[in-house]
Scaffold this active site. Structure first.
Site, mmCIF file in Angstrom:
data_model
loop_
_atom_site.group_PDB
_atom_site.id
_atom_site.type_symbol
_atom_site.label_atom_id
_atom_site.label_comp_id
_atom_site.label_asym_id
_atom_site.label_seq_id
_atom_site.Cartn_x
_atom_site.Cartn_y
_atom_site.Cartn_z
ATOM 1 N N SER A 223 0.824 -1.218 0.000
ATOM 2 C CA SER A 223 0.000 0.000 0.000
ATOM 3 C C SER A 223 0.858 1.268 0.000
ATOM 4 C CB SER A 223 -0.989 0.002 1.166
ATOM 5 O OG SER A 223 -0.332 0.196 2.392
ATOM 6 N N HIS B 277 9.039 3.037 8.670
ATOM 7 C CA HIS B 277 8.880 2.151 9.823
ATOM 8 C C HIS B 277 7.657 2.596 10.606
ATOM 9 C CE1 HIS B 277 10.045 -0.694 12.882
ATOM 10 N NE2 HIS B 277 9.784 0.250 13.782
HETATM 11 C C1 GAR Z 1 3.836 -0.782 6.685
HETATM 12 O O1 GAR Z 1 3.087 -0.481 7.831
HETATM 13 C C2 GAR Z 1 5.304 -0.484 6.919
HETATM 14 O O2 GAR Z 1 5.520 0.640 7.730
HETATM 15 C C3 GAR Z 1 5.741 -1.742 7.614
HETATM 16 O O3 GAR Z 1 5.088 -2.779 6.931
HETATM 17 C C4 GAR Z 1 3.861 -2.293 6.411
HETATM 18 C C5 GAR Z 1 3.817 -2.592 4.933
HETATM 19 O O4 GAR Z 1 2.572 -2.255 4.387
HETATM 20 N N1 GAR Z 1 7.166 -1.879 7.580
HETATM 21 C C6 GAR Z 1 7.871 -2.468 8.528
HETATM 22 O O5 GAR Z 1 7.374 -2.950 9.536
HETATM 23 C C7 GAR Z 1 9.352 -2.496 8.295
HETATM 24 N N2 GAR Z 1 10.068 -2.879 9.474
HETATM 25 P P1 GAR Z 1 2.405 -2.065 2.841
HETATM 26 O O6 GAR Z 1 2.989 -3.311 2.188
HETATM 27 O O7 GAR Z 1 0.922 -1.989 2.647
HETATM 28 O O8 GAR Z 1 3.123 -0.819 2.423
#
Ligand code: GAR
Length: 204
Positions: free
Chosen positions: A13, A103
């Site tokens: 996302s 993060h």
């Molecule tokens: C997001 O919340 C990002 O901040 C987190 O994973 C999710 C990915 O969502 N990242 C971490 O935890 C990295 N350590 P997305 O695939 O929908 O962007």
């Protein structure tokens, strides 16, 4: 060189928010073939690639293959967006100064995994997200921008994650834009933005 490659592992996302913001995303690369974000990117005519960590015996071998895939697009910026692999020192070094991560916490609080549950368990009243340059130390690089949200008594990890994610989708495209516009300056580990741009956001 004024384009970017986004690395994902799943939903994607944040990558989608960058594409929708009109950022020059040349390619989306995932370590997991089943990452839902790949389908979205392909549907938008963006190049996609999969470099599966399962195909490599060591972290260094995987990172070398990943770097080859990334370098094929000659990106000025590499953005980790929910890329759930710890990168080797060599990979981080290769992209030093042009590797960003998002993060889901107000760093340096809650580095690592399960940030929302840990924030609730700690009883913090503000939580949020951070875009930072990646350094060899996990979740510890120079901070570009942070967004804070309130933590409510009725929150669980799911509701809190959703409130934070909405802000991720605001600050990550903004940070990438600043970078590609050459506005970010790092001095003594502190990031500032050339021009009058707030590096913090509170979203009540
Ligand atoms: C997001 O919340 C990002 O901040 C987190 O994973 C999710 C990915 O969502 N990242 C971490 O935890 C990295 N350590 P997305 O695939 O929908 O962007």
């Amino acid at each position: 060189m004024n384009n970017m490659v986004v690395l994902i592992s799943g939903r994607g996302s944040n990558m989608r928010a960058m594409v929708e913001a009109g950022l020059p995303v040349a390619a989306v690369i995932s370590n997991r073939a089943e990452a839902a974000g790949l389908e979205y990117a392909a549907g938008r005519g963006i190049a996609t690639a999969v470099v599966s960590h399962r195909g490599y015996a060591t972290r260094e071998a995987f990172d070398a293959a990943l770097a080859l895939a990334v370098d094929a697009f000659h990106p000025g910026l590499v953005a980790l967006a929910g890329f759930m692999r710890i990168l080797s020192a060599g990979f981080v070094q290769r992209y030093q100064g042009r590797l960003l991560n998002i993060h889901p916490s107000l760093l340096p609080a809650f580095a690592g995994l399960d940030t929302h549950a840990r924030a609730l368990a700690a009883g913090v009243k503000l939580h949020g997200c951070t875009v930072h340059f990646v350094t060899a130390e996990l979740d510890h690089g120079p901070i570009v921008v942070q967004a804070a949200v309130p933590v409510f008594v009725r929150d669980d990890a799911t509701s809190l994650a959703a409130r934070v994610l909405a802000q991720e989708h605001r600050i990550y495209p903004q940070a990438a834009r600043w970078f590609l516009d050459g506005k970010l300056v790092i001095e003594n580990g502190i990031v500032r933005v050339n021009g009058d741009h707030p590096q913090q956001l509170y979203a009540p």
